[in-house]
Design a protein around this motif. Structure first.
Motif, short mmCIF file in Angstrom:
data_model
loop_
_atom_site.label_atom_id
_atom_site.label_comp_id
_atom_site.label_asym_id
_atom_site.label_seq_id
_atom_site.Cartn_x
_atom_site.Cartn_y
_atom_site.Cartn_z
N TYR A 181 0.79 -1.13 0.04
CA TYR A 181 0.18 0.05 -0.02
C TYR A 181 1.06 1.22 0.09
O TYR A 181 0.51 2.06 -0.85
CB TYR A 181 -0.77 -0.07 1.10
CG TYR A 181 -1.48 1.25 1.61
CD1 TYR A 181 -2.68 1.83 0.76
CD2 TYR A 181 -1.14 2.07 2.62
CE1 TYR A 181 -3.05 3.16 1.10
CE2 TYR A 181 -1.54 3.34 2.79
CZ TYR A 181 -2.55 3.85 2.15
OH TYR A 181 -3.14 5.16 2.54
N LEU A 200 0.96 4.11 -2.64
CA LEU A 200 0.74 5.43 -2.39
C LEU A 200 1.97 6.60 -2.71
O LEU A 200 1.70 7.61 -3.18
CB LEU A 200 0.39 5.63 -0.66
CG LEU A 200 0.18 6.80 -0.24
CD1 LEU A 200 -1.21 7.54 -0.78
CD2 LEU A 200 0.05 6.72 1.27
N ARG A 217 0.65 9.59 -5.14
CA ARG A 217 0.27 10.73 -4.07
C ARG A 217 0.12 12.19 -4.64
O ARG A 217 -0.80 13.00 -4.49
CB ARG A 217 1.43 10.71 -2.90
CG ARG A 217 1.30 11.80 -2.02
CD ARG A 217 2.20 12.17 -1.04
NE ARG A 217 2.73 10.90 -0.29
CZ ARG A 217 2.30 10.46 0.78
NH1 ARG A 217 0.94 11.11 1.32
NH2 ARG A 217 2.66 9.38 1.27
N LEU A 229 -3.00 12.49 -6.92
CA LEU A 229 -4.21 12.50 -6.24
C LEU A 229 -4.25 14.00 -5.20
O LEU A 229 -5.40 14.11 -4.83
CB LEU A 229 -4.27 11.29 -5.12
CG LEU A 229 -4.39 9.80 -5.77
CD1 LEU A 229 -4.59 8.83 -4.93
CD2 LEU A 229 -5.60 9.85 -6.58
N LEU A 281 -7.26 7.13 -1.79
CA LEU A 281 -6.79 5.55 -2.30
C LEU A 281 -7.37 4.54 -1.53
O LEU A 281 -7.92 3.75 -1.90
CB LEU A 281 -5.22 5.71 -2.14
CG LEU A 281 -4.39 4.32 -2.58
CD1 LEU A 281 -4.82 4.04 -4.01
CD2 LEU A 281 -3.25 4.43 -2.37
N THR A 337 -10.97 4.38 -2.66
CA THR A 337 -11.00 3.35 -4.01
C THR A 337 -10.66 1.78 -3.74
O THR A 337 -11.34 0.91 -4.37
CB THR A 337 -9.98 4.07 -4.98
OG1 THR A 337 -10.32 5.52 -5.10
CG2 THR A 337 -10.07 3.38 -6.32
N THR A 364 -9.46 8.50 -9.03
CA THR A 364 -8.23 7.64 -8.59
C THR A 364 -7.87 6.47 -9.58
O THR A 364 -6.83 6.22 -9.69
CB THR A 364 -8.46 7.09 -7.15
OG1 THR A 364 -8.76 8.30 -6.27
CG2 THR A 364 -7.26 6.38 -6.74
N LEU A 382 -4.21 5.96 -10.90
CA LEU A 382 -3.69 4.49 -10.73
C LEU A 382 -2.88 3.98 -12.01
O LEU A 382 -1.77 3.49 -11.98
CB LEU A 382 -4.49 3.49 -10.17
CG LEU A 382 -4.94 3.63 -8.67
CD1 LEU A 382 -5.81 2.73 -8.39
CD2 LEU A 382 -3.53 3.53 -7.89
#
Length: 390
Positions: A66, A70, A74, A77, A94, A97, A128, A132
């Motif tokens: 994770y 992230l 980051r 987002l 995140l 989502t 998101t 991604l």
């Protein structure tokens, strides 16, 4: 005579009707969500950081994975801080989502769970998903190069005892709700609305390339024909390695993908023999081909087990569904890289017998398949490939 002034009046009347139909916005943030700031979903989920095993259960990935994801997304987002309100943090975006991916719940039910407005949750998931894919795809699902195809082929030979194979190809129907005014366009042969995910997977279950968004009513062969991957293969733009001999042989054989009977037999696609064409050697060939096709079937199984949203219809417009599926596929590669384990070969590649005296006539796909059948049954057999012979 219909004048331009009449057209202007009609357009003005239509605009007034549209304005009347649009309800004025009563709240910037509904009091239900504004007054629950101290109970925010992200504040509650922060406690999961102390329990990595629980975090993996909820989000289908380790805490380390994770943080890697992230760190990549980051900046994409992050929203601008204004005087009107504090933006939702990248961490919470995140997490929301990922929760949507893992549960497959509706935006309304997710809204009550995370204490955010329904439209806010919907927008977060859509934005998101795009971020991604844009941030993770170049690193975790790059366009395969010639060197990458060679590495995939070596791994297929080591793990699945199939030489010159550069990927396993298959399609998967993704359930969706019926798009407006779509008729029967998205209804597949199973009787539900769907779009098709066409993927090429390597020997360890990593997605090499995907094509998503084709109508559910189309067959896998049709999806391949109109996809960018299929067109690139027909034009020779996949950058596949030059044909090379199979281990222990001298005759050059093209590199190929393995697929099921729904796909056409081509120079670079090997499919099984039909039931009415079977002999003992061809049964053994089908067995070896099906064994190599496990990788794509297992990849789809792992994808669905991680993201429960694939078990229920996705209630979004088709273009948003495409972004969600692409984000899930690239996240699958990230999780496999961080948390997955590679399989060990079950059988060694032992060659027996003499060279095969069989000429490939113009690299005809039928002749290539016959050559490969003879090679796998006579020169490079594995113990159980003849167990279904009659």
């Amino acid at each position: 005579m219909y004048s331009s002034s009449d057209e202007d009046e009609d357009a003005l009347a239509l605009l007034q009707i549209i304005n009347l139909q649009q309800r004025p916005r009563r709240y910037w943030i509904h009091p239900v969500w504004r007054n629950a700031e101290e109970h925010r979903y992200y504040k509650i989920m922060e406690t999961l950081y102390e329990y990595p095993d629980r975090f993996r259960t909820v989000y289908k990935m380790s805490l380390e994975c994770y943080h890697i994801v992230l760190s990549k997304v980051r900046e994409g987002l992050r929203k601008q801080v204004t005087n009107w309100r504090k933006p939702i943090s990248p961490e919470e975006r995140l997490l929301i989502t990922l929760r949507y991916y893992s549960d497959g719940c509706s935006f309304t039910s997710l809204s009550g769970y995370v204490l955010r407005g329904g439209s806010t949750v919907r927008q977060i998931v859509h934005e998101t998903s795009s971020v991604l894919w844009e941030c993770l795809q170049p690193e975790y699902m790059p366009v395969p190069t010639r060197q990458k195809w060679v590495e995939v082929a070596e791994r297929f030979y080591t793990l699945w005892n199939l030489p010159n194979c550069v990927g396993s190809l298959d399609g998967k129907h993704i359930r969706i709700t019926a798009p407006i005014n779509s008729g029967s366009t998205f209804i597949n042969y199973k009787g539900y609305f769907s779009i098709v995910l066409l993927a090429v997977v390597d020997a360890d279950g990593f997605f090499l390339t995907i094509d998503v968004g084709e109508y559910g009513r189309n067959s896998d062969g049709r999806v391949l024909q109109v996809s960018s991957f299929g067109q690139a293969m027909d034009l020779g733009d996949l950058d596949l390695p030059n044909p090379t001999p199979l281990p222990g042989e001298t005759q050059n054989v093209p590199f190929y993908f393995v697929a099921d009977e729904a796909f056409p037999l081509k120079r670079n696609i090997m499919r099984p023999y039909g039931r009415n064409q079977l002999t003992n050697e061809r049964r053994a060939y089908n067995n070896r081909l099906s064994r190599a096709r496990k990788s794509v079937e297992c990849a789809y199984g792992m994808l669905a087990s991680k993201f429960g949203g694939l078990y229920t219809p996705i209630c979004c417009k088709p273009e948003y569904v495409d972004n969600i599926i692409k984000a899930m596929c690239v996240l699958h590669n990230v999780i496999r890289t961080c948390d997955g384990k590679k399989s060990n070969p079950r059988f060694r590649n032992n060659l027996i017998g003499a060279n095969i005296n069989m000429r490939l006539m113009g690299e005809n796909p039928y002749h290539i398949r016959e050559y490969l059948t003879t090679y796998l049954t006579q020169r490079s057999p594995i113990p159980f490939q003849t167990r279904h012979n009659v």
